[in-house]
Design a protein around this motif. Structure first.
Motif, PDB file in Angstrom:
ATOM      1  N   ASN A  29       0.833  -1.206   0.000  1.00 65.88           N
ATOM      2  CA  ASN A  29       0.000   0.000   0.000  1.00 65.88           C
ATOM      3  C   ASN A  29       0.865   1.252   0.000  1.00 65.88           C
ATOM      4  O   ASN A  29       0.567   2.224  -0.700  1.00 65.88           O
ATOM      5  N   LYS A  64      -6.887  10.826   1.687  1.00 63.56           N
ATOM      6  CA  LYS A  64      -8.283  10.524   2.019  1.00 63.56           C
ATOM      7  C   LYS A  64      -9.064  10.176   0.756  1.00 63.56           C
ATOM      8  O   LYS A  64      -9.865   9.241   0.745  1.00 63.56           O
ATOM      9  N   LYS A  67      -8.029   6.739  -0.533  1.00 57.52           N
ATOM     10  CA  LYS A  67      -8.615   5.647   0.238  1.00 57.52           C
ATOM     11  C   LYS A  67     -10.063   5.401  -0.164  1.00 57.52           C
ATOM     12  O   LYS A  67     -10.555   4.293  -0.036  1.00 57.52           O
ATOM     13  N   GLN A  68     -10.734   6.439  -0.653  1.00 57.40           N
ATOM     14  CA  GLN A  68     -12.093   6.244  -1.164  1.00 57.40           C
ATOM     15  C   GLN A  68     -12.057   5.524  -2.508  1.00 57.40           C
ATOM     16  O   GLN A  68     -12.896   4.690  -2.800  1.00 57.40           O
ATOM     17  N   PRO A  71     -10.215   1.136  -1.798  1.00 56.82           N
ATOM     18  CA  PRO A  71     -10.601   0.765  -0.424  1.00 56.82           C
ATOM     19  C   PRO A  71      -9.567  -0.091   0.318  1.00 56.82           C
ATOM     20  O   PRO A  71      -9.489  -0.035   1.542  1.00 56.82           O
ATOM     21  N   TYR A  72      -8.750  -0.856  -0.390  1.00 53.99           N
ATOM     22  CA  TYR A  72      -7.761  -1.689   0.288  1.00 53.99           C
ATOM     23  C   TYR A  72      -6.695  -0.869   0.999  1.00 53.99           C
ATOM     24  O   TYR A  72      -5.975  -1.381   1.862  1.00 53.99           O
ATOM     25  N   LEU A  73      -6.571   0.427   0.664  1.00 49.57           N
ATOM     26  CA  LEU A  73      -5.600   1.282   1.347  1.00 49.57           C
ATOM     27  C   LEU A  73      -5.992   1.541   2.792  1.00 49.57           C
ATOM     28  O   LEU A  73      -5.150   1.947   3.602  1.00 49.57           O
ATOM     29  N   LYS A  74      -7.243   1.307   3.143  1.00 48.42           N
ATOM     30  CA  LYS A  74      -7.694   1.528   4.515  1.00 48.42           C
ATOM     31  C   LYS A  74      -7.062   0.541   5.477  1.00 48.42           C
ATOM     32  O   LYS A  74      -7.088   0.759   6.687  1.00 48.42           O
ATOM     33  N   ALA A  75      -6.472  -0.521   4.970  1.00 46.41           N
ATOM     34  CA  ALA A  75      -5.810  -1.509   5.826  1.00 46.41           C
ATOM     35  C   ALA A  75      -4.496  -0.971   6.391  1.00 46.41           C
ATOM     36  O   ALA A  75      -3.961  -1.529   7.353  1.00 46.41           O
ATOM     37  N   SER A  76      -3.973   0.105   5.817  1.00 45.50           N
ATOM     38  CA  SER A  76      -2.705   0.687   6.288  1.00 45.50           C
ATOM     39  C   SER A  76      -2.972   1.802   7.280  1.00 45.50           C
ATOM     40  O   SER A  76      -4.104   2.174   7.545  1.00 45.50           O
ATOM     41  N   ASP A  77      -1.879   2.350   7.807  1.00 42.46           N
ATOM     42  CA  ASP A  77      -2.005   3.445   8.757  1.00 42.46           C
ATOM     43  C   ASP A  77      -2.554   4.705   8.081  1.00 42.46           C
ATOM     44  O   ASP A  77      -2.670   4.780   6.869  1.00 42.46           O
ATOM     45  N   SER A  78      -2.877   5.704   8.899  1.00 38.68           N
ATOM     46  CA  SER A  78      -3.586   6.875   8.374  1.00 38.68           C
ATOM     47  C   SER A  78      -2.724   7.800   7.531  1.00 38.68           C
ATOM     48  O   SER A  78      -3.240   8.545   6.704  1.00 38.68           O
TER      49      SER A  78
END
Length: 79
Positions: A29, A64, A67-68, A71-78
């Motif tokens: 990611n 942000k 990540k929308q 969606p798989y990027l939401k598995a990583s840190d912010s």
């Protein structure tokens, strides 16, 4: 003459199978986001060489949106 001493710590991790999977996902990611941001910066510079470089705050805002879109990027840190 003053001598400078540099100290460091070596650390070895022994992740289990699930943790290895999470680490590979996170590294993948990070690589994807880096390449997307680099591509955006190159296109922005090609279209307008006088434009300012996007700072960290601007990149976090773009993250942000990414990540929308991915969606798989939401598995990583912010950040």
């Amino acid at each position: 003459m003053t001598k400078t001493i540099i100290k460091g710590v070596k650390l070895r991790l022994y992740p289990n199978a699930q943790q290895k999977k999470q680490l590979w996902q996170m590294f993948g990611n990070d690589r994807k986001v880096w390449n997307l941001m680099l591509d955006m910066a190159k296109h922005r510079y090609q279209n307008n060489p006088g434009s300012h470089f996007v700072n960290e705050y601007g990149m976090n805002y773009l993250l942000k949106r990414l990540k929308q879109e991915y969606p798989y990027l939401k598995a990583s840190d912010s950040t």
